[in-house]
Design a protein around this motif. Structure first.
Motif, PDB file in Angstrom:
ATOM      1  N   ARG A  78       0.825  -1.212   0.000  1.00 59.42           N
ATOM      2  CA  ARG A  78       0.000   0.000   0.000  1.00 59.42           C
ATOM      3  C   ARG A  78       0.860   1.264   0.000  1.00 59.42           C
ATOM      4  N   ASN A  79       1.977   1.239   0.735  1.00 58.86           N
ATOM      5  CA  ASN A  79       2.878   2.392   0.758  1.00 58.86           C
ATOM      6  C   ASN A  79       3.473   2.653  -0.626  1.00 58.86           C
ATOM      7  N   GLU A  80       3.849   1.578  -1.322  1.00 62.53           N
ATOM      8  CA  GLU A  80       4.414   1.721  -2.666  1.00 62.53           C
ATOM      9  C   GLU A  80       3.376   2.256  -3.647  1.00 62.53           C
ATOM     10  N   GLU A  81       2.140   1.792  -3.519  1.00 64.33           N
ATOM     11  CA  GLU A  81       1.072   2.279  -4.396  1.00 64.33           C
ATOM     12  C   GLU A  81       0.824   3.769  -4.170  1.00 64.33           C
ATOM     13  N   GLU A  82       0.790   4.189  -2.915  1.00 66.47           N
ATOM     14  CA  GLU A  82       0.537   5.603  -2.615  1.00 66.47           C
ATOM     15  C   GLU A  82       1.695   6.479  -3.077  1.00 66.47           C
ATOM     16  N   GLU A  83       2.923   5.984  -2.934  1.00 68.75           N
ATOM     17  CA  GLU A  83       4.075   6.753  -3.398  1.00 68.75           C
ATOM     18  C   GLU A  83       4.027   6.907  -4.916  1.00 68.75           C
ATOM     19  N   GLY A  84       3.607   5.839  -5.618  1.00 70.57           N
ATOM     20  CA  GLY A  84       3.452   5.932  -7.071  1.00 70.57           C
ATOM     21  C   GLY A  84       2.401   6.962  -7.461  1.00 70.57           C
ATOM     22  N   ASP A  85       1.293   6.999  -6.713  1.00 67.61           N
ATOM     23  CA  ASP A  85       0.249   7.999  -6.978  1.00 67.61           C
ATOM     24  C   ASP A  85       0.774   9.409  -6.754  1.00 67.61           C
ATOM     25  N   ARG A  86       1.556   9.604  -5.672  1.00 69.82           N
ATOM     26  CA  ARG A  86       2.107  10.935  -5.393  1.00 69.82           C
ATOM     27  C   ARG A  86       3.067  11.378  -6.484  1.00 69.82           C
ATOM     28  N   MET A  87       3.878  10.456  -6.997  1.00 71.57           N
ATOM     29  CA  MET A  87       4.820  10.803  -8.061  1.00 71.57           C
ATOM     30  C   MET A  87       4.083  11.216  -9.324  1.00 71.57           C
ATOM     31  N   ARG A  88       3.013  10.485  -9.666  1.00 72.35           N
ATOM     32  CA  ARG A  88       2.235  10.856 -10.842  1.00 72.35           C
ATOM     33  C   ARG A  88       1.580  12.222 -10.667  1.00 72.35           C
ATOM     34  N   ASP A  89       1.096  12.507  -9.454  1.00 74.30           N
ATOM     35  CA  ASP A  89       0.486  13.816  -9.189  1.00 74.30           C
ATOM     36  C   ASP A  89       1.514  14.934  -9.345  1.00 74.30           C
ATOM     37  N   ARG A  90       2.755  14.682  -8.829  1.00 79.15           N
ATOM     38  CA  ARG A  90       3.805  15.712  -8.950  1.00 79.15           C
ATOM     39  C   ARG A  90       4.166  15.956 -10.414  1.00 79.15           C
ATOM     40  N   GLU A  91       4.221  14.890 -11.219  1.00 82.87           N
ATOM     41  CA  GLU A  91       4.536  15.046 -12.641  1.00 82.87           C
ATOM     42  C   GLU A  91       3.452  15.844 -13.354  1.00 82.87           C
ATOM     43  N   GLU A  92       2.187  15.551 -13.014  1.00 84.75           N
ATOM     44  CA  GLU A  92       1.084  16.281 -13.632  1.00 84.75           C
ATOM     45  C   GLU A  92       1.108  17.750 -13.229  1.00 84.75           C
ATOM     46  N   GLU A  93       1.440  18.040 -11.952  1.00 85.87           N
ATOM     47  CA  GLU A  93       1.524  19.429 -11.498  1.00 85.87           C
ATOM     48  C   GLU A  93       2.655  20.160 -12.209  1.00 85.87           C
ATOM     49  N   THR A  94       3.787  19.458 -12.428  1.00 86.37           N
ATOM     50  CA  THR A  94       4.925  20.070 -13.115  1.00 86.37           C
ATOM     51  C   THR A  94       4.551  20.419 -14.551  1.00 86.37           C
ATOM     52  N   GLU A  95       3.871  19.484 -15.237  1.00 88.26           N
ATOM     53  CA  GLU A  95       3.458  19.738 -16.614  1.00 88.26           C
ATOM     54  C   GLU A  95       2.439  20.878 -16.678  1.00 88.26           C
TER      55      GLU A  95
END
Length: 219
Positions: A78-95
């Motif tokens: 679950r921790n790995e899944e949430e970290e993956g979600d956070r990384m995708r959110d950061r990439e979308e915010e950067t774009e």
């Protein structure tokens, strides 16, 4: 029953069940005279309580010695899944930040005639022509330039993935479609002489400004 007590009971049950399985295996192999095959059931723990333990580091540290390997594996997943979600959110915010920054690019006003009328070129047009050297002439009529400049934030962009920084440029196909829907000229062959003259003059000014910024690198 307190969650801590439930975990302790399940930890104890898990330990005893492992011993039962080991003894049952020995019996099947003929290394033991008694068969202990009954496996005890765990105390039910609701998912919300487990999530609270996983997310609250203080509670986790206090109870982690009573967590079974299966529970720890579930927490890790679950921790790995949430970290993956956070990384995708950061990439979308950067774009999204990059797109907003491009929308606020500089605008150069170029005299169109001796009168007060001015032709406006957005920075995104300069970025786009670097990707598409055969830029459609019809986009440079006075009417189409006004439409593009006024509605620039609404125009769709294409991401150039193979370049550093993955810049965004205008999507020419979508631009032509949008200009058509907005009532502008959307084919070079549809330009009459006056519109063609406007477009050529504006495009010449545009190219001069672009070459001026490029300096020695200009064509």
């Amino acid at each position: 029953m307190d969650i801590g007590l439930k975990l302790k009971l399940n930890f104890k049950i898990d330990k005893e069940n492992r011993k039962r399985r080991e003894k049952s295996l020995k019996f099947q192999l003929g290394n033991c005279t008694d068969d202990t095959s009954d496996i005890a059931s765990f105390v039910t723990i609701d998912p919300i309580s487990l999530e609270n333990i996983r997310k609250d580091q203080t509670i986790f540290e206090r109870l982690k010695e009573f967590l079974t390997m299966e529970t720890l594996d579930f927490f890790r997943q679950r921790n790995e899944e949430e970290e993956g979600d956070r990384m995708r959110d950061r990439e979308e915010e950067t774009e999204e930040g990059a797109r907003k920054k491009q929308k606020l690019g500089k605008v150069i006003l170029v005299p169109q005639t001796a009168g007060p009328c001015m032709t406006t070129f957005d920075t995104l047009l300069f970025n786009t022509i670097d990707m598409f050297p055969t830029f459609p002439l019809f986009l440079f009529t006075n009417k189409n330039l006004d439409l593009i400049t006024t509605h620039m934030p609404k125009l769709k962009r294409a991401k150039i993935s193979h370049l550093e920084g993955k810049p965004h440029v205008l999507n020419l196909k979508e631009m032509a479609k949008w200009v058509k829907e907005a009532g502008g000229i959307f084919h070079n062959v549809d330009l009459d002489f006056i519109q063609w003259s406007q477009a050529v003059k504006n495009f010449y000014q545009f190219k001069c400004l672009r070459d001026k910024e490029l300096g020695k690198e200009a064509p």
